[in-house]
Scaffold this motif. Sequence first.
Motif, PDB file in Angstrom:
ATOM      1  N   ILE A   1      12.778   1.101   6.746  1.00  0.00           N
ATOM      2  CA  ILE A   1      12.158  -0.043   6.073  1.00  0.00           C
ATOM      3  C   ILE A   1      13.188  -0.674   5.140  1.00  0.00           C
ATOM      4  CG2 ILE A   1      10.374  -0.752   4.434  1.00  0.00           C
ATOM      5  CD1 ILE A   1       8.698   1.624   5.435  1.00  0.00           C
ATOM      6  N   LYS A   2      13.382  -1.977   5.258  1.00  0.00           N
ATOM      7  CA  LYS A   2      14.356  -2.677   4.430  1.00  0.00           C
ATOM      8  C   LYS A   2      13.642  -3.422   3.315  1.00  0.00           C
ATOM      9  CE  LYS A   2      17.878  -3.266   8.003  1.00  0.00           C
ATOM     10  NZ  LYS A   2      18.747  -4.226   8.732  1.00  0.00           N
ATOM     11  N   LEU A   3      14.003  -3.103   2.098  1.00  0.00           N
ATOM     12  CA  LEU A   3      13.389  -3.753   0.940  1.00  0.00           C
ATOM     13  C   LEU A   3      13.684  -5.253   0.943  1.00  0.00           C
ATOM     14  CD1 LEU A   3      11.663  -2.705  -1.407  1.00  0.00           C
ATOM     15  CD2 LEU A   3      13.749  -2.691  -2.800  1.00  0.00           C
ATOM     16  N   SER A   4      14.873  -5.615   1.409  1.00  0.00           N
ATOM     17  CA  SER A   4      15.234  -7.036   1.449  1.00  0.00           C
ATOM     18  C   SER A   4      14.327  -7.794   2.413  1.00  0.00           C
ATOM     19  CB  SER A   4      16.702  -7.205   1.867  1.00  0.00           C
ATOM     20  OG  SER A   4      16.938  -6.600   3.132  1.00  0.00           O
ATOM     21  N   HIS A   5      13.911  -7.135   3.510  1.00  0.00           N
ATOM     22  CA  HIS A   5      12.997  -7.774   4.458  1.00  0.00           C
ATOM     23  C   HIS A   5      11.622  -7.974   3.819  1.00  0.00           C
ATOM     24  CE1 HIS A   5      11.038  -8.788   8.247  1.00  0.00           C
ATOM     25  NE2 HIS A   5      10.088  -7.939   7.910  1.00  0.00           N
ATOM     26  N   ILE A   6      11.135  -6.950   3.126  1.00  0.00           N
ATOM     27  CA  ILE A   6       9.842  -7.082   2.452  1.00  0.00           C
ATOM     28  C   ILE A   6       9.891  -8.227   1.436  1.00  0.00           C
ATOM     29  CG2 ILE A   6       8.200  -5.936   0.914  1.00  0.00           C
ATOM     30  CD1 ILE A   6       8.954  -3.292   2.200  1.00  0.00           C
ATOM     31  N   SER A   7      10.985  -8.313   0.709  1.00  0.00           N
ATOM     32  CA  SER A   7      11.118  -9.355  -0.308  1.00  0.00           C
ATOM     33  C   SER A   7      11.119 -10.748   0.310  1.00  0.00           C
ATOM     34  CB  SER A   7      12.405  -9.134  -1.103  1.00  0.00           C
ATOM     35  OG  SER A   7      12.592 -10.149  -2.060  1.00  0.00           O
ATOM     36  N   SER A   8      11.895 -10.938   1.375  1.00  0.00           N
ATOM     37  CA  SER A   8      12.045 -12.271   1.959  1.00  0.00           C
ATOM     38  C   SER A   8      10.816 -12.718   2.732  1.00  0.00           C
ATOM     39  CB  SER A   8      13.276 -12.323   2.871  1.00  0.00           C
ATOM     40  OG  SER A   8      13.118 -11.431   3.971  1.00  0.00           O
ATOM     41  N   VAL A   9      10.092 -11.764   3.350  1.00  0.00           N
ATOM     42  CA  VAL A   9       8.951 -12.131   4.193  1.00  0.00           C
ATOM     43  C   VAL A   9       7.627 -12.050   3.443  1.00  0.00           C
ATOM     44  CG1 VAL A   9       7.643 -11.535   6.280  1.00  0.00           C
ATOM     45  CG2 VAL A   9      10.149 -11.435   6.297  1.00  0.00           C
ATOM     46  N   PHE A  10       7.476 -11.043   2.566  1.00  0.00           N
ATOM     47  CA  PHE A  10       6.166 -10.787   1.963  1.00  0.00           C
ATOM     48  C   PHE A  10       6.112 -11.053   0.452  1.00  0.00           C
ATOM     49  CE2 PHE A  10       6.603  -7.973   5.681  1.00  0.00           C
ATOM     50  CZ  PHE A  10       5.563  -8.492   6.460  1.00  0.00           C
ATOM     51  N   GLY A  11       7.270 -11.171  -0.186  1.00  0.00           N
ATOM     52  CA  GLY A  11       7.285 -11.567  -1.582  1.00  0.00           C
ATOM     53  C   GLY A  11       7.350 -10.434  -2.591  1.00  0.00           C
ATOM     54  N   LYS A  12       7.472 -10.819  -3.857  1.00  0.00           N
ATOM     55  CA  LYS A  12       7.708  -9.865  -4.947  1.00  0.00           C
ATOM     56  C   LYS A  12       6.539  -8.901  -5.147  1.00  0.00           C
ATOM     57  CE  LYS A  12       8.923  -9.597  -9.853  1.00  0.00           C
ATOM     58  NZ  LYS A  12       7.879  -8.597 -10.150  1.00  0.00           N
ATOM     59  N   ASP A  13       5.287  -9.378  -5.029  1.00  0.00           N
ATOM     60  CA  ASP A  13       4.148  -8.486  -5.245  1.00  0.00           C
ATOM     61  C   ASP A  13       4.143  -7.345  -4.225  1.00  0.00           C
ATOM     62  OD1 ASP A  13       3.344 -10.014  -7.356  1.00  0.00           O
ATOM     63  OD2 ASP A  13       1.724 -11.047  -6.280  1.00  0.00           O
ATOM     64  N   ALA A  14       4.495  -7.672  -2.984  1.00  0.00           N
ATOM     65  CA  ALA A  14       4.555  -6.641  -1.949  1.00  0.00           C
ATOM     66  C   ALA A  14       5.673  -5.639  -2.247  1.00  0.00           C
ATOM     67  CB  ALA A  14       4.757  -7.271  -0.574  1.00  0.00           C
TER      68      ALA A  14
ATOM     69  N   HIS B   1       9.418  13.739  -3.522  1.00  0.00           N
ATOM     70  CA  HIS B   1       9.150  15.004  -2.832  1.00  0.00           C
ATOM     71  C   HIS B   1      10.126  15.275  -1.693  1.00  0.00           C
ATOM     72  CE1 HIS B   1       4.967  14.498  -4.588  1.00  0.00           C
ATOM     73  NE2 HIS B   1       5.352  15.689  -5.010  1.00  0.00           N
ATOM     74  N   GLY B   2      11.055  14.356  -1.465  1.00  0.00           N
ATOM     75  CA  GLY B   2      12.071  14.580  -0.442  1.00  0.00           C
ATOM     76  C   GLY B   2      11.647  14.251   0.971  1.00  0.00           C
ATOM     77  N   HIS B   3      10.505  13.574   1.149  1.00  0.00           N
ATOM     78  CA  HIS B   3      10.030  13.217   2.484  1.00  0.00           C
ATOM     79  C   HIS B   3      10.586  11.877   2.959  1.00  0.00           C
ATOM     80  CE1 HIS B   3       7.560  16.659   2.165  1.00  0.00           C
ATOM     81  NE2 HIS B   3       6.653  16.132   1.371  1.00  0.00           N
ATOM     82  N   VAL B   4      11.085  11.082   2.011  1.00  0.00           N
ATOM     83  CA  VAL B   4      11.701   9.801   2.326  1.00  0.00           C
ATOM     84  C   VAL B   4      13.056   9.743   1.643  1.00  0.00           C
ATOM     85  CG1 VAL B   4      11.549   7.287   2.034  1.00  0.00           C
ATOM     86  CG2 VAL B   4       9.499   8.594   2.637  1.00  0.00           C
ATOM     87  N   THR B   5      14.037   9.225   2.372  1.00  0.00           N
ATOM     88  CA  THR B   5      15.403   9.093   1.848  1.00  0.00           C
ATOM     89  C   THR B   5      15.709   7.627   1.605  1.00  0.00           C
ATOM     90  OG1 THR B   5      16.128  11.053   3.076  1.00  0.00           O
ATOM     91  CG2 THR B   5      17.838   9.547   2.324  1.00  0.00           C
ATOM     92  N   GLN B   6      16.331   7.338   0.472  1.00  0.00           N
ATOM     93  CA  GLN B   6      16.711   5.973   0.138  1.00  0.00           C
ATOM     94  C   GLN B   6      18.222   5.843   0.145  1.00  0.00           C
ATOM     95  OE1 GLN B   6      15.669   4.716  -3.822  1.00  0.00           O
ATOM     96  NE2 GLN B   6      16.559   2.667  -3.579  1.00  0.00           N
ATOM     97  N   GLN B   7      18.712   4.852   0.896  1.00  0.00           N
ATOM     98  CA  GLN B   7      20.126   4.501   0.867  1.00  0.00           C
ATOM     99  C   GLN B   7      20.221   3.001   0.647  1.00  0.00           C
ATOM    100  OE1 GLN B   7      21.944   6.011   4.481  1.00  0.00           O
ATOM    101  NE2 GLN B   7      22.493   7.905   3.455  1.00  0.00           N
ATOM    102  N   LYS B   8      20.670   2.624  -0.536  1.00  0.00           N
ATOM    103  CA  LYS B   8      20.664   1.226  -0.971  1.00  0.00           C
ATOM    104  C   LYS B   8      19.237   0.707  -0.880  1.00  0.00           C
ATOM    105  CE  LYS B   8      25.525   0.443   0.076  1.00  0.00           C
ATOM    106  NZ  LYS B   8      26.521  -0.360   0.821  1.00  0.00           N
ATOM    107  N   ASP B   9      18.969  -0.314  -0.035  1.00  0.00           N
ATOM    108  CA  ASP B   9      17.608  -0.850  -0.002  1.00  0.00           C
ATOM    109  C   ASP B   9      16.862  -0.428   1.266  1.00  0.00           C
ATOM    110  OD1 ASP B   9      18.728  -2.518   1.988  1.00  0.00           O
ATOM    111  OD2 ASP B   9      17.482  -4.214   1.381  1.00  0.00           O
ATOM    112  N   ILE B  10      17.345   0.632   1.932  1.00  0.00           N
ATOM    113  CA  ILE B  10      16.740   1.098   3.186  1.00  0.00           C
ATOM    114  C   ILE B  10      16.079   2.451   2.969  1.00  0.00           C
ATOM    115  CG2 ILE B  10      17.163   1.762   5.579  1.00  0.00           C
ATOM    116  CD1 ILE B  10      19.487  -0.209   5.601  1.00  0.00           C
ATOM    117  N   TYR B  11      14.830   2.580   3.427  1.00  0.00           N
ATOM    118  CA  TYR B  11      14.050   3.803   3.278  1.00  0.00           C
ATOM    119  C   TYR B  11      13.763   4.391   4.658  1.00  0.00           C
ATOM    120  CZ  TYR B  11      13.232   2.312  -1.540  1.00  0.00           C
ATOM    121  OH  TYR B  11      13.397   1.921  -2.847  1.00  0.00           O
ATOM    122  N   THR B  12      14.158   5.650   4.853  1.00  0.00           N
ATOM    123  CA  THR B  12      13.920   6.329   6.125  1.00  0.00           C
ATOM    124  C   THR B  12      13.283   7.691   5.869  1.00  0.00           C
ATOM    125  OG1 THR B  12      16.172   7.247   6.074  1.00  0.00           O
ATOM    126  CG2 THR B  12      15.842   5.212   7.340  1.00  0.00           C
TER     127      THR B  12
END
Length: 383
Positions: free
Chosen positions: A323-336, A350-361
Amino acid sequence: MPYQNVSMLYFHIPFCKQACHYCDFHFSTSLAYKDDLLKAIGKEMDLRADYLENKSIESVYFGGGTPSLLTADEINRIFEKIHQHFQLTDDAEITLEANPDDLDDAKLTALAQTPINRLSIGIQSFHQEDLLWMNRAHNAMEADAAIKRAQDKGFENLTCDLIYGYPLLTDEKWKRNMQKLIALQVPHISSYSMTVESRTALAHQIIKGKTQAMSDEQSARQMMQLIDTFQEAGYEQYEISNFAFDQRYAAHNSNYWRGVPYLGIGPSAHSFNGHSRSWNRANNPGYIEAINRNEPDLETESLTPSDRFNEYVMTSLRTKWGIKLSHISSVFGKDAVDEFLLNIAPHVQHGHVTQQKDIYTLSQSGKLLADQIASDLFLLTEE
């Protein structure tokens, strides 16, 4: 996302020789309507080609059902109609789902005379007792031989399906299934845990006590075996259930996860154009009758911003691209963005999701919790 420079086509071929006990897809074991249905498929393309804004087709997928029941002539007639309305890219991936028992020498020779350039072979297991329990149409010898024959006939772009997490499958048998595909150098693997759908023979057998219920513990254990075994063999897990060697990703699947528009043709087939979703009636004679009236029997839903956000989260989270935070920002806006960051934080902690810059996997442990994590990230749908 969605990527509007290309589109995809999906054809649902709703015929099977026999019914697998676990399957709840739309199909018929009678071929009585086959000729009329194929004519209707061609006519549906005439009626609905404009659903896709972009007519450049990067992938074509024949699913079902059992599309390998089609003859080469029938496949080629479908492509004659495709070429009337769409343009295939030079490197278009064209996949046919096939049962091993259909792939004899004559069939493969005939398929080589069609545009099909990729086979998806429904192996499920190399163990005869398991195939009988599933009520598969092929046997264990055919499962092995079909792959070798396809490779010998020049179909090197193969994907094979395996199922895990059912009562007959010991960890040792599961290991042998995986090692068989590795030894055969199959470049792409799709593998899924057995699920029990309510209106299937398997569900009825469980209710009647004729077979054991599925075990969540076994499914989780064998999923981790799956990941470890194929990664050790050099495969990349680019989506939770999909593994590719040497970056041989499935173009059709990858585009679906990335939100590329597609037109679904045939009974029960779904379509998506970025703004709405539609699906055909899951009834062969009803589908044919509606198409012949020039009135496709469709249900359609317009997608709200929340719908589109939730679909993006659900599909992207399962992939290596995340999931790219930049995509959420550009398509869905700041509230999203704000709500996403609030909801994702506990999973990162809890270590179930990894963040690298603005990408969550998903992390390795997170892959076992993918559905729950995605649900926690969903936005409430607008009324």
